[in-house]
Every structure is written in structure tokens, then in C-alpha cells.
Design a protein around this motif. Structure first.
Motif, mmCIF file in Angstrom:
data_model
loop_
_atom_site.group_PDB
_atom_site.id
_atom_site.type_symbol
_atom_site.label_atom_id
_atom_site.label_comp_id
_atom_site.label_asym_id
_atom_site.label_seq_id
_atom_site.Cartn_x
_atom_site.Cartn_y
_atom_site.Cartn_z
ATOM 1 N N PRO A 174 85.514 14.855 -52.259
ATOM 2 C CA PRO A 174 84.038 14.624 -52.223
ATOM 3 C C PRO A 174 83.769 13.187 -52.898
ATOM 4 N N LEU A 175 83.067 12.594 -52.195
ATOM 5 C CA LEU A 175 82.441 11.184 -52.502
ATOM 6 C C LEU A 175 82.001 11.184 -53.985
ATOM 7 N N LYS A 176 81.377 12.154 -54.399
ATOM 8 C CA LYS A 176 80.801 12.289 -55.922
ATOM 9 C C LYS A 176 81.914 12.547 -56.889
ATOM 10 N N ASP A 177 83.021 13.045 -56.527
ATOM 11 C CA ASP A 177 83.998 13.322 -57.310
ATOM 12 C C ASP A 177 85.184 12.494 -57.608
ATOM 13 N N LEU A 178 85.024 11.295 -56.714
ATOM 14 C CA LEU A 178 86.185 10.299 -56.733
ATOM 15 C C LEU A 178 86.708 9.648 -58.001
ATOM 16 N N TYR A 179 85.886 9.364 -59.015
ATOM 17 C CA TYR A 179 86.207 9.009 -60.488
ATOM 18 C C TYR A 179 87.060 9.819 -60.941
ATOM 19 N N THR A 180 86.641 11.319 -60.993
ATOM 20 C CA THR A 180 87.555 12.406 -61.743
ATOM 21 C C THR A 180 88.893 12.515 -60.793
ATOM 22 N N GLU A 181 88.883 12.386 -59.962
ATOM 23 C CA GLU A 181 90.033 12.791 -58.995
ATOM 24 C C GLU A 181 91.012 11.834 -59.134
ATOM 25 N N CYS A 182 90.684 10.491 -59.241
ATOM 26 C CA CYS A 182 91.439 9.297 -59.441
ATOM 27 C C CYS A 182 92.218 9.539 -60.820
ATOM 28 N N LEU A 183 91.274 10.096 -61.842
ATOM 29 C CA LEU A 183 91.851 10.386 -63.271
ATOM 30 C C LEU A 183 92.891 11.436 -63.091
ATOM 31 N N ARG A 184 92.555 12.206 -62.426
ATOM 32 C CA ARG A 184 93.392 13.585 -62.282
ATOM 33 C C ARG A 184 94.682 13.152 -61.319
ATOM 34 N N LEU A 185 94.551 12.427 -60.441
ATOM 35 C CA LEU A 185 95.627 11.903 -59.648
ATOM 36 C C LEU A 185 96.728 10.864 -60.349
#
Length: 213
Positions: A174-185
Motif C-alpha cells: 500500500p502506497l501509504k505504508d511504503l515507509y514502514t514497509e521499508c523499515l520492516r524489510l
């Protein structure tokens, strides 16, 4: 296909006569104080004559997914093992430009080849020219924004057309979650491509500072 099976066997210096994708250059220049200096850097020798860029990056936004109550935009990303980093990296779809090809044509072609999706360019087409790592190399690109209509029959069962040395896994965020997803990955051991990370940082700054109200 499991990119986790990739591994480095050895590293060694590369003779210039063997290099297909990289060249090493020593540039002599004069600094603002009039001092003569040299700079070591790399260059990409594959840029077509007359082209101002080496390739494109693709911001692919997926919309209109059948059967979903909302139309929340998701961004299409890729996982790909990159030997220089010794890890799997999170990237935008991307590719080198062909002779006499516009950035927009290149982006649509590469998107189809790497992901199987058919899209359309949105906005004014390719943006400004971006240098990937200007202190190290002259490689540059333009980002092209593409919308993928998931309701179209051509996008129901996308089939990539990968070369035999390409091992790419596509996924959505989800575009709105890109930052948190990058941190998780990153915590999971993935490398974050600078273009993906910069976009994520920009979205997070816009959210944090309420740039768009």
C-alpha cells in the motif's frame, strides 16, 4: 524461484577488457580554488548515442482491482538478488533504454517484460534526470509514473518475459505504508534501493509535516 538460494562464490579484480557494463575513469579537473585535482569514478558504457539517460525507473501504481470495496493505491515493487550488495534488494521495476526509444516507451516496455503488466503513463511523462550516485559514477535515469488498471483482462494473469539471468519477484505495498514497509524489510535483511527509499522518505516527510492537507 527462490532468490534466497543465490550466494556469492568469489570476488576478484575485473580486467577492463572483460568489462561489459562498467568502465573505470580518471578525470582531471580544476577545483574552485584553481587547484588541479583528479577524481576516480565509474561510467556505464551502454548509453545509446543521442540519449541523455541510461535508463528508467518505474513508479507503477496498481488501481481498480476487481472485487475490492476500496481502491487504495498500491505500489509495485520487486525483490532481486544484487551481487554487489550480497543481498536481495527492494527495487522499482527499471531498465536500460534502447536506441531511439523515449523514456516513456522504455518504461512501458520494461514494465511488461519484468512484471507482465500493461500500464499507461500518467502525468507529464518522465520527470527530471536523476544521478544515482554522482560521487561514484555518471549513471542516470528518469522516473516514469505508470498506472496499471487491474480491471483490464490483460492484467488478470500477468506473465513476465524475463531474460535467463533475471530472477525477479514482484510484490505490492500500500502506497501509504511504503515507509514502514521499508523499515520492516530492512530488519528482515533486505537491501533498500535508494530510489525506493527516497520515495518512502518523501512520503513520510509529507505525512509528518502535513505538507498536503
Amino acid at each position: 524461484m527462490d532468490s534466497n538460494k543465490s550466494k556469492i562464490l568469489s570476488t576478484e579484480p575485473l580486467d577492463a577488457s572483460e568489462a561489459r557494463w562498467t568502465g573505470l575513469i580518471k578525470t582531471t579537473y580544476i577545483d574552485p580554488n584553481g587547484v588541479k585535482r583528479t577524481w576516480e569514478h565509474a561510467r556505464r558504457p551502454t548509453r545509446p548515442a543521442g540519449s541523455k539517460i541510461d535508463g528508467v525507473g518505474i513508479v507503477a501504481i496498481l488501481r481498480n482491482r476487481p472485487g475490492q470495496g476500496s481502491d487504495e493505491p498500491t505500489i509495485l515493487l520487486q525483490k532481486q538478488f544484487r551481487p554487489p550488495t550480497t543481498r536481495i534488494c527492494i527495487e522499482h521495476p527499471a531498465g536500460l533504454i534502447d536506441p531511439n526509444e523515449t523514456p516513456e516507451e522504455c518504461a512501458l516496455r520494461e514494465l511488461k517484460e519484468e512484471t507482465g503488466y500493461v500500464g499507461e503513463v500518467i502525468g507529464d511523462g518522465a520527470g527530471f534526470v536523476m544521478f544515482n550516485d554522482p560521487g561514484f559514477c555518471d549513471t542516470n535515469l528518469q522516473m516514469v509514473h505508470i498506472q496499471v488498471d487491474m480491471s483490464l483482462p490483460t492484467n488478470q494473469n500477468p506473465t513476465p518475459q524475463l531474460e535467463d539471468n533475471e530472477f525477479i519477484e514482484c510484490f505490492e505495498v500500500p502506497l501509504k505504508d511504503l515507509y514502514t514497509e521499508c523499515l520492516r524489510l530492512e530488519k528482515e535483511g533486505y537491501g533498500i534501493d535508494a530510489r525506493v527509499g527516497t520515495m518512502a522518505e518523501g512520503l513520510e516527510l509529507a505525512r509528518r509535516w502535513a505538507v498536503f492537507k
